[in-house]
Design a protein around this motif. Structure first.
Motif, short mmCIF file in Angstrom:
data_model
loop_
_atom_site.label_atom_id
_atom_site.label_comp_id
_atom_site.label_asym_id
_atom_site.label_seq_id
_atom_site.Cartn_x
_atom_site.Cartn_y
_atom_site.Cartn_z
N ASN A 229 0.80 -1.22 0.00
CA ASN A 229 0.00 0.00 0.00
C ASN A 229 0.84 1.28 0.00
O ASN A 229 0.47 2.27 0.63
CB ASN A 229 -0.96 0.02 1.21
N ILE A 230 1.96 1.25 -0.65
CA ILE A 230 2.78 2.46 -0.72
C ILE A 230 2.16 3.42 -1.74
O ILE A 230 1.84 3.03 -2.86
CB ILE A 230 4.23 2.12 -1.11
N GLU A 231 2.02 4.65 -1.33
CA GLU A 231 1.43 5.65 -2.21
C GLU A 231 2.54 6.41 -2.94
O GLU A 231 3.66 6.48 -2.47
CB GLU A 231 0.58 6.62 -1.39
N PRO A 232 2.21 6.99 -4.11
CA PRO A 232 3.21 7.76 -4.84
C PRO A 232 3.61 9.00 -4.05
O PRO A 232 2.84 9.50 -3.24
CB PRO A 232 2.49 8.14 -6.14
N PRO A 233 4.79 9.51 -4.27
CA PRO A 233 5.22 10.71 -3.55
C PRO A 233 4.42 11.92 -4.00
O PRO A 233 3.98 11.99 -5.15
CB PRO A 233 6.69 10.85 -3.95
N PRO A 234 4.16 12.88 -3.11
CA PRO A 234 3.41 14.09 -3.50
C PRO A 234 4.23 14.90 -4.50
O PRO A 234 5.45 14.76 -4.56
CB PRO A 234 3.23 14.83 -2.18
N PRO A 235 3.58 15.73 -5.29
CA PRO A 235 4.32 16.53 -6.29
C PRO A 235 5.40 17.38 -5.63
O PRO A 235 5.17 18.02 -4.59
CB PRO A 235 3.22 17.41 -6.91
N PHE A 245 10.36 5.49 -6.62
CA PHE A 245 9.03 4.91 -6.76
C PHE A 245 8.86 4.33 -8.16
O PHE A 245 9.22 4.95 -9.15
CB PHE A 245 7.95 5.96 -6.49
N GLU A 246 8.33 3.13 -8.23
CA GLU A 246 8.04 2.47 -9.50
C GLU A 246 6.59 2.00 -9.45
O GLU A 246 5.95 1.98 -8.38
CB GLU A 246 8.96 1.26 -9.71
N THR A 247 6.05 1.60 -10.60
CA THR A 247 4.71 1.02 -10.64
C THR A 247 4.78 -0.33 -11.33
O THR A 247 5.55 -0.53 -12.27
CB THR A 247 3.73 1.92 -11.41
N ASP A 248 3.96 -1.27 -10.85
CA ASP A 248 3.92 -2.59 -11.48
C ASP A 248 2.88 -2.58 -12.61
O ASP A 248 2.29 -1.55 -12.92
CB ASP A 248 3.64 -3.68 -10.45
N GLU A 249 2.66 -3.76 -13.20
CA GLU A 249 1.76 -3.83 -14.35
C GLU A 249 0.32 -3.51 -13.99
O GLU A 249 -0.50 -3.18 -14.86
CB GLU A 249 1.83 -5.23 -14.96
N ASP A 250 -0.02 -3.59 -12.71
CA ASP A 250 -1.38 -3.26 -12.27
C ASP A 250 -1.51 -1.80 -11.83
O ASP A 250 -2.57 -1.38 -11.35
CB ASP A 250 -1.80 -4.18 -11.11
N GLY A 251 -0.40 -1.05 -11.94
CA GLY A 251 -0.44 0.35 -11.55
C GLY A 251 -0.19 0.59 -10.07
O GLY A 251 -0.35 1.71 -9.59
N ASN A 252 0.17 -0.45 -9.31
CA ASN A 252 0.45 -0.29 -7.89
C ASN A 252 1.88 0.23 -7.68
O ASN A 252 2.81 -0.21 -8.35
CB ASN A 252 0.29 -1.62 -7.16
N TYR A 253 2.00 1.16 -6.74
CA TYR A 253 3.32 1.73 -6.47
C TYR A 253 4.12 0.84 -5.53
O TYR A 253 3.57 0.18 -4.64
CB TYR A 253 3.18 3.13 -5.85
N TYR A 254 5.43 0.85 -5.72
CA TYR A 254 6.34 0.20 -4.77
C TYR A 254 7.63 1.00 -4.75
O TYR A 254 7.92 1.81 -5.64
CB TYR A 254 6.59 -1.26 -5.14
#
Length: 302
Positions: A229-235, A245-254
């Motif tokens: 459940n890691i969220e993307p960093p704020p702008p 921060f990266e995203t997987d094929e489902d769009g989830n952040y890690y």
């Protein structure tokens, strides 16, 4: 029998010396010695003048030594500097110095992580030389075979297509005939068994995750992936360069720390959300490219 052995030794030395140039002594030159006879005389002023009207041949060395006032060009002022020097007249524009040149290679950087590579690997090499006013050139031999002809370009590649040891010799040439040799010994191996993670633990007090590995081909590199459940960093947010921060094929952040030589990393807790429990996937990669199984370590923030 002794005569035969001696003959073979002499023949071997002659063959090697013909393939790879031997190291040359330092060369010394006087600025203003345009005819390169070892001293500055009125003949040098005459030569500079003749050179300006194309009555004397010039080369890199003579052009350099003719530049007495240091303006990067051979002009009539340089001939005047030589004449004034010989007459004992003070001239602040003359370079009163002995010029020394010696070709050398400071180091050779490689894209390989160690001196051991996997068979079939192509490695990039960057030749690092001292900064001179004139450009050195170099050529490359692998096991006494010429693979890069003389060039001023600083980067080359080589593919290790067989198993065994290799000796790479980088021969530097200065514009005045001096040489220097820099050697690298590397070893190519067939793909080995991947390394095994023998220890992985998170220290909540220091916020550090430490991993140890064995087997395969060392040295190792480590990759860390934090999930849950890691969220993307704020702008505009700033965070450590070690993790991104990266995203997987489902769009989830890690949160990912790509392969690095650090077996102990600081987990940036301020990047994470209010979830108190995460898990980190760790992989180890050997110098031959073989990767370990993934190991999960639970991270609990207190």
């Amino acid at each position: 029998m002794k005569k035969q052995i001696s003959f073979l030794l002499v023949l071997t030395v002659l063959i090697l010396s013909s393939v790879i140039p031997m190291r040359a002594e330092e060369a010394f030159y006087f600025i203003g010695d345009a005819d390169v006879d070892g001293s500055v005389t009125i003949l040098d002023a005459t030569r500079i003048q003749r050179q300006l009207v194309d009555l004397a041949d010039a080369d890199i060395l003579r052009n350099y030594l003719s530049d007495v006032d240091g303006d990067k060009n051979a002009t009539i002022l340089d001939a005047t500097c030589v004449q004034r020097r010989l007459a004992g007249i003070e001239n602040k524009f003359c370079k009163e110095k002995l010029y020394t040149w010696r070709a050398s290679v400071t180091k050779v950087d490689t894209t390989a992580l160690s001196s051991t590579v996997q068979v079939g690997t192509t490695v990039g090499f960057t030749v690092v030389m001292p900064e001179h006013e004139l450009m050195d050139e170099y050529e490359v031999y692998v096991d006494s075979l010429l693979i890069v002809e003389r060039t001023a370009h600083r980067f080359f590649r080589y593919s290790f297509d067989r198993e065994g040891s290799y000796r790479i010799s980088v021969v530097a040439y200065d514009p005045f005939g001096g040489t220097d040799i820099y050697t690298i010994d590397m070893n190519a191996v067939k793909k080995s068994e991947p390394p095994i993670i023998t220890y992985a633990a998170y220290n909540n007090a220091t916020k550090q995750l430490t991993v140890r590995a064995s087997g395969g081909v060392a040295p190792y590199e480590y990759q860390y992936t934090i999930r849950n459940n890691i969220e993307p960093p704020p702008p505009g947010a700033t965070y450590t360069a070690q993790f991104t921060f990266e995203t997987d094929e489902d769009g989830n952040y890690y949160l990912l720390c790509r392969y690095c030589p650090d077996s102990t990393v600081f987990i940036p807790t301020y990047l994470l959300t209010n979830t108190l429990s995460y898990y980190c996937e760790v992989q180890v990669r050997g110098a031959d490219g073989a990767v370990s199984d993934t190991k999960q370590v639970q991270i609990i923030f207190k």
